[in-house]
Write a protein that holds these residues in place. Structure first.
Motif, mmCIF file in Angstrom:
data_model
loop_
_atom_site.group_PDB
_atom_site.id
_atom_site.type_symbol
_atom_site.label_atom_id
_atom_site.label_comp_id
_atom_site.label_asym_id
_atom_site.label_seq_id
_atom_site.Cartn_x
_atom_site.Cartn_y
_atom_site.Cartn_z
ATOM 1 N N GLU A 5 -57.525 29.141 9.088
ATOM 2 C CA GLU A 5 -57.951 30.082 10.848
ATOM 3 C C GLU A 5 -57.438 30.836 10.438
ATOM 4 O O GLU A 5 -57.430 31.991 11.076
ATOM 5 C CB GLU A 5 -58.395 28.823 11.819
ATOM 6 N N PHE A 6 -55.615 30.945 10.056
ATOM 7 C CA PHE A 6 -54.742 31.602 10.763
ATOM 8 C C PHE A 6 -55.150 32.902 9.638
ATOM 9 O O PHE A 6 -54.622 34.302 9.666
ATOM 10 C CB PHE A 6 -52.815 31.526 10.729
ATOM 11 N N ILE A 7 -55.015 32.379 8.624
ATOM 12 C CA ILE A 7 -54.843 33.250 7.365
ATOM 13 C C ILE A 7 -55.967 34.041 7.423
ATOM 14 O O ILE A 7 -55.769 35.589 7.048
ATOM 15 C CB ILE A 7 -54.485 32.137 6.230
ATOM 16 N N GLY A 8 -57.877 33.306 7.681
ATOM 17 C CA GLY A 8 -58.913 34.106 8.005
ATOM 18 C C GLY A 8 -58.580 35.348 9.489
ATOM 19 O O GLY A 8 -59.324 35.925 8.710
ATOM 20 N N GLU A 9 -58.065 34.850 9.953
ATOM 21 C CA GLU A 9 -57.736 35.939 11.002
ATOM 22 C C GLU A 9 -57.303 36.854 10.665
ATOM 23 O O GLU A 9 -57.192 38.102 11.036
ATOM 24 C CB GLU A 9 -56.812 34.932 12.805
ATOM 25 N N GLU A 27 -54.239 35.708 21.821
ATOM 26 C CA GLU A 27 -54.511 36.021 23.157
ATOM 27 C C GLU A 27 -55.358 35.066 23.720
ATOM 28 O O GLU A 27 -55.953 34.397 23.129
ATOM 29 C CB GLU A 27 -55.272 37.449 22.891
ATOM 30 N N SER A 28 -55.178 35.054 25.507
ATOM 31 C CA SER A 28 -55.949 34.182 25.951
ATOM 32 C C SER A 28 -57.482 34.276 25.499
ATOM 33 O O SER A 28 -58.467 33.543 26.237
ATOM 34 C CB SER A 28 -55.208 34.354 27.266
ATOM 35 N N ASN A 29 -58.013 35.359 24.923
ATOM 36 C CA ASN A 29 -59.668 35.890 25.118
ATOM 37 C C ASN A 29 -59.997 35.281 23.319
ATOM 38 O O ASN A 29 -60.251 35.142 23.030
ATOM 39 C CB ASN A 29 -59.677 37.230 24.680
ATOM 40 N N GLY A 30 -58.918 34.316 22.908
ATOM 41 C CA GLY A 30 -59.371 33.767 21.561
ATOM 42 C C GLY A 30 -58.994 34.458 20.487
ATOM 43 O O GLY A 30 -58.860 34.358 19.198
ATOM 44 N N LYS A 31 -58.632 35.768 20.341
ATOM 45 C CA LYS A 31 -58.169 36.800 19.527
ATOM 46 C C LYS A 31 -57.012 36.812 19.460
ATOM 47 O O LYS A 31 -55.709 36.556 19.801
ATOM 48 C CB LYS A 31 -59.427 38.141 19.575
ATOM 49 N N MET A 32 -56.487 37.300 17.870
ATOM 50 C CA MET A 32 -55.013 37.459 17.935
ATOM 51 C C MET A 32 -54.419 38.633 17.358
ATOM 52 O O MET A 32 -55.109 39.582 17.231
ATOM 53 C CB MET A 32 -54.960 36.342 15.988
ATOM 54 N N SER A 33 -53.956 39.216 17.819
ATOM 55 C CA SER A 33 -52.557 40.394 17.494
ATOM 56 C C SER A 33 -52.213 40.066 16.810
ATOM 57 O O SER A 33 -50.891 39.557 17.094
ATOM 58 C CB SER A 33 -52.297 40.981 19.101
ATOM 59 N N VAL A 34 -51.676 41.274 15.391
ATOM 60 C CA VAL A 34 -51.351 41.219 14.560
ATOM 61 C C VAL A 34 -50.555 43.021 14.100
ATOM 62 O O VAL A 34 -51.109 43.435 14.569
ATOM 63 C CB VAL A 34 -51.606 41.133 13.132
ATOM 64 N N PHE A 35 -48.833 42.442 14.234
ATOM 65 C CA PHE A 35 -48.506 44.028 13.560
ATOM 66 C C PHE A 35 -47.901 43.236 12.517
ATOM 67 O O PHE A 35 -46.729 42.645 12.329
ATOM 68 C CB PHE A 35 -46.773 43.477 15.154
ATOM 69 N N GLN A 36 -47.609 44.108 12.047
ATOM 70 C CA GLN A 36 -47.104 44.454 10.516
ATOM 71 C C GLN A 36 -45.889 45.302 10.421
ATOM 72 O O GLN A 36 -45.838 45.693 11.215
ATOM 73 C CB GLN A 36 -48.414 45.207 9.590
ATOM 74 N N LYS A 37 -45.158 45.014 8.996
ATOM 75 C CA LYS A 37 -43.740 44.791 8.999
ATOM 76 C C LYS A 37 -44.358 46.514 8.484
ATOM 77 O O LYS A 37 -44.858 46.619 7.674
ATOM 78 C CB LYS A 37 -43.395 43.991 7.627
ATOM 79 N N THR A 38 -43.471 47.260 8.070
ATOM 80 C CA THR A 38 -43.606 48.679 8.477
ATOM 81 C C THR A 38 -42.997 48.755 6.277
ATOM 82 O O THR A 38 -41.195 48.162 6.469
ATOM 83 C CB THR A 38 -43.309 49.470 9.059
#
Length: 102
Positions: A5-9, A27-38
């Motif tokens: 599921e994580f990889i799918g997100e 996140e508490s709303n069930g979504k995921m915040s993703v911060f990519q490396k630069t």
């Protein structure tokens, strides 16, 4: 959340490989915040060949590899299949190996 599921997100966030992620926060709303490396060059999508000690035969076939090749690669990391948390390979053949518990 399972690794699958994580990889799918991550894919939903246009991230092809988890090693390109600096932070991923559920996140508490069930979504995921993703911060990519630069600064990384895009390498295509990462195909999970082992998730939590289990081989994905479909993904092995998709990338043109077999179980014997995979077990040798895992052995090169001085690890067993049962101790492999995640093993991925991207479209350019770059591998990412994570041992269980570490």
């Amino acid at each position: 959340m399972s690794v699958d599921e994580f990889i799918g997100e991550l894919r939903l966030k246009d991230v092809g490989d988890m090693k390109d992620v600096d932070y991923a926060i559920p996140e508490s709303n069930g979504k995921m915040s993703v911060f990519q490396k630069t600064g990384d060059i895009e390498k295509g999508i990462a195909h999970p060949l082992v998730i939590d000690g289990h081989i994905s035969p479909q993904n092995l076939q998709l990338v043109g590899r077999n179980e014997s090749w995979l077990l040798k690669r895992i052995h090169n990391h001085k690890c067993t299949l049962a101790d492999t948390f995640l093993f991925t390979i991207d479209d350019d053949g770059n591998e990412n190996f994570i041992r269980r518990g570490g």
